[in-house]
Design an enzyme around this catalytic site. Sequence first.
Site, PDB file in Angstrom:
ATOM      1  N   SER A  58      10.383   4.185   5.183  1.00 28.81           N
ATOM      2  CA  SER A  58       8.737   4.044   4.893  1.00 28.81           C
ATOM      3  C   SER A  58       8.078   5.176   5.545  1.00 28.81           C
ATOM      4  CB  SER A  58       8.239   2.854   5.951  1.00 28.81           C
ATOM      5  OG  SER A  58       8.828   1.555   5.360  1.00 28.81           O
TER       6      SER A  58
ATOM      7  N   CYS B 236       0.747  -1.151  -0.038  1.00 23.50           N
ATOM      8  CA  CYS B 236      -0.017  -0.021   0.096  1.00 23.50           C
ATOM      9  C   CYS B 236       0.686   1.344  -0.060  1.00 23.50           C
ATOM     10  CB  CYS B 236      -0.996  -0.027   1.204  1.00 23.50           C
ATOM     11  SG  CYS B 236      -0.080  -0.112   2.742  1.00 23.50           S
ATOM     12  N   ASN B 237       2.185   1.119   0.487  1.00 24.55           N
ATOM     13  CA  ASN B 237       3.066   2.342   0.673  1.00 24.55           C
ATOM     14  C   ASN B 237       4.080   2.366  -0.649  1.00 24.55           C
ATOM     15  OD1 ASN B 237       1.642   3.847   2.518  1.00 24.55           O
ATOM     16  ND2 ASN B 237       2.791   2.732   4.145  1.00 24.55           N
ATOM     17  N   ARG B 238       4.420   1.353  -1.013  1.00 26.88           N
ATOM     18  CA  ARG B 238       5.642   1.276  -2.192  1.00 26.88           C
ATOM     19  C   ARG B 238       5.330   0.464  -3.371  1.00 26.88           C
ATOM     20  NH1 ARG B 238      10.072   1.568   0.031  1.00 26.88           N
ATOM     21  NH2 ARG B 238       9.406   1.682   2.429  1.00 26.88           N
TER      22      ARG B 238
ATOM     23  N   TYR C 228      -9.158  -9.958   3.831  1.00 23.76           N
ATOM     24  CA  TYR C 228      -8.486 -10.447   4.988  1.00 23.76           C
ATOM     25  C   TYR C 228      -7.238 -10.978   4.422  1.00 23.76           C
ATOM     26  CZ  TYR C 228      -8.374 -13.404   9.239  1.00 23.76           C
ATOM     27  OH  TYR C 228      -7.994 -13.866  10.353  1.00 23.76           O
TER      28      TYR C 228
END
Length: 399
Positions: free
Chosen positions: A101, A46-48, A178
């Site tokens: 991050s 989700c971040n990279r 999930y």
Amino acid sequence: MIGVLGVKTEVKLDIREKLSIIPKRYESSLMKLKEKCDEVVILSTCNRTEVYYSYKKHNENIISHIFKCLNWDENYKKYTFHYKDDEAINHLMRVICGFDSLILGEDQILSQIKQAYEIALSSKSVNRDLNKLFQMAITCGKEFRNKSQLYKIPVSSASIAVNEGRKHGGKNFMVLGYGAVGSLAVKYILSGEFDKLYIVVRNPSVVDLRDDRMTIINFNERGKYYKDVDCIISCTSAPHVVVDAFELPKHKNIVVYDLAVPRDVDEEVRYMKNVKLYDIDNISCINDENCSKREDIMNNNLFVIEKYEREFEKWRKTSEISPHIVNLKKKGDEVYKKRLTTFKNKKYTKDVDALAEIMLKSTSNAYINKAIEVLKEEQLKGRGEECLRIIEKIFYSAQ
């Protein structure tokens, strides 16, 4: 050469979405990239989004090749970074330890990198260099966490979303998806106070938890339960919107955390007066109370990263001569097997001790005579001193 092409972490979410790779396209993307590189690993969270690669032949167009293989618009090159060799290795080691991050010290990245490596392994898109690098990086990440004891102050987008949801008065939660993030969010919810938890999945059998306050619902039925919750955490891997504005209740206060990239939640939700929407960038900006403490601890354990960088560099240098080592061993086998055959044929016709001495002496001479021959040749070429130094190291220090 080893390299990494990645999306800069400070780039806005709407751009990161365009440079993301959804899980169901990992394997096909790996195969396309493998046509241009010797090895490839895709890390997409989700971040990279990062593509690690290696190749032996020089390829100055590698960045364009990667963009083309992934169907990315080359106008977005300015939003990416490109590191080679030592910088690429250092980057991976820092990332897996929680540095570089949006959420410093996040505790999901180790398992995410491990999963990315395992997918590449099963797709046969790694062999020597990246295989060893990711093995060492995973070991580095584990040791870093053990030495720094970051597990005592864990942090992730999931933990921040759950904690913030509780601060907003959330008692009834819904988690969509999930996977790694969704299961972590569920874990944090179950560990604290709540009244009701709805877990939305396409395959209910994947959830093996039991709690009277928990209800597992089919993905297609999620809209029926929005009215019963006050906090929604969405973290699916869908390439499209899964939470539409028109489905949400208009007269009930709800806080929504969208942890997915590409985003799960319809952007129109942001304009609903009764709904507060936080995307992954908003969540990453929440400076939790333990941030500075984690930063100090992490900086005090940088020596772990340095250790594994040295180990990998040592491995790379020695692996370059691996083919020569194999050939040396084969040559050694040829020398002793030839003499062993002679010994077996003559051991009953001659004095065994004398024959053994002759064979051993012959084996020794095979190497000594060749060393003398090479030393003479190198002396005539003006390289005798360097050659003698190597010969002395091999023969004079041998025990």
